[in-house]
Design a protein around this motif. Sequence first.
Motif, PDB file in Angstrom:
ATOM      1  N   ARG A  29       0.848  -1.195   0.000  1.00 16.16           N
ATOM      2  CA  ARG A  29       0.000   0.000   0.000  1.00 16.16           C
ATOM      3  C   ARG A  29       0.884   1.246   0.000  1.00 16.16           C
ATOM      4  O   ARG A  29       1.886   1.291   0.687  1.00 16.16           O
ATOM      5  N   PHE A  30       0.477   2.242  -0.786  1.00 16.71           N
ATOM      6  CA  PHE A  30       1.256   3.486  -0.879  1.00 16.71           C
ATOM      7  C   PHE A  30       0.345   4.647  -0.542  1.00 16.71           C
ATOM      8  O   PHE A  30      -0.664   4.883  -1.207  1.00 16.71           O
ATOM      9  N   ASP A  31       0.677   5.354   0.537  1.00 18.34           N
ATOM     10  CA  ASP A  31      -0.181   6.456   1.000  1.00 18.34           C
ATOM     11  C   ASP A  31       0.728   7.543   1.569  1.00 18.34           C
ATOM     12  O   ASP A  31       0.889   7.680   2.776  1.00 18.34           O
ATOM     13  N   ARG A  85       2.388  11.027   2.770  1.00 15.11           N
ATOM     14  CA  ARG A  85       1.955  12.264   3.420  1.00 15.11           C
ATOM     15  C   ARG A  85       3.180  13.106   3.735  1.00 15.11           C
ATOM     16  O   ARG A  85       4.202  12.586   4.148  1.00 15.11           O
ATOM     17  N   TYR A 128       5.812   7.697   3.700  1.00 13.97           N
ATOM     18  CA  TYR A 128       5.359   7.195   2.406  1.00 13.97           C
ATOM     19  C   TYR A 128       4.206   6.211   2.524  1.00 13.97           C
ATOM     20  O   TYR A 128       3.476   5.989   1.561  1.00 13.97           O
ATOM     21  N   GLY A 129       4.040   5.584   3.664  1.00 12.08           N
ATOM     22  CA  GLY A 129       2.933   4.654   3.816  1.00 12.08           C
ATOM     23  C   GLY A 129       3.130   3.346   3.076  1.00 12.08           C
ATOM     24  O   GLY A 129       2.222   2.518   2.996  1.00 12.08           O
ATOM     25  N   GLY A 130       4.288   3.157   2.524  1.00 13.30           N
ATOM     26  CA  GLY A 130       4.640   1.930   1.819  1.00 13.30           C
ATOM     27  C   GLY A 130       6.145   1.881   1.683  1.00 13.30           C
ATOM     28  O   GLY A 130       6.810   2.917   1.752  1.00 13.30           O
TER      29      GLY A 130
END
Length: 301
Positions: free
Chosen positions: A18-20, A22, A38-40
Amino acid sequence: MSRVLAPHTLRVLGGGERFDARMHYVRLRDMSMSVLHYGGSVRFDSEPAETFFAVFVPIAGEAEARCGGDRVRLTTATAAVLSPADPVVLRWPGDCAQLVVRLERTGLEARLSDLLGAPLRKPLRFAPVMAVDAGNGRSWLRGLRMLVTELERPGSLIERHAVAEMFERTLVTALLMGHPSNYTRMLDGEVPAAPTRAVSIALEWIDNHPKWRHTTASLAREADVTERSLQLGFRKHLKMGPMEYLREIRLRGVRDQLRAAQSDAVTVTEVAAEWGFLHAGHFAARYQQRFGERPSETLRR
């Protein structure tokens, strides 16, 4: 991120990851700060920055950096310091969030030249690893966190240009003095202490104008000596540095003003800010340590 830091290649690692991403960003003058997640899991590749230095400080999780030929394991106890000539490769897991500090090369090297009292003979280069859980690195990180806290607080005095500039200058100076570089020996080298006359001139400026925005650099200019020489002169004659002496004079000024004030007419925060103490918690602790009572107790008397 390319506009804020540098053009780079970003690859997401792992097909189902998952790529999220911020990012929170703010710039002062020669310093900018970004909180990035980066969330991933990603790989970040960048060519040499050339125009700036950067400090990568994990605030959660861990990452790995290759700065030039050096490998750095980034943790909440270890930061990486990127010099302008270094290409950088980061392996950044999804659970890692980092505080990234960008420091413009022109401003940082100009400050170094001021501290040395001479032009630079070669480009500045820092050691790539900074321990932030002890020693000078921990002190520097504490100052950085205080700045970030003030930037996040609406209505903070840090929103005033002069105050933000003071914070930035202090952090830049602390990095130069506290973190190893190819100029550390020169910064720590033998410098003659400022003569008594020069120290007296600086003392007069502080004593006669305690609320002015003095810095070691401004006092050294008035005394016509280098900053390092003035610091040594103060320690020789007063057993404290110029800024320690200024803080002592300001603490006494706050105490005198609180004693003379009506408790329903002013607040401790207002008086402290008038004398240059911008962080209420730090001020209260220093005041109590110095005088054996809280500033609010002085005001109520």
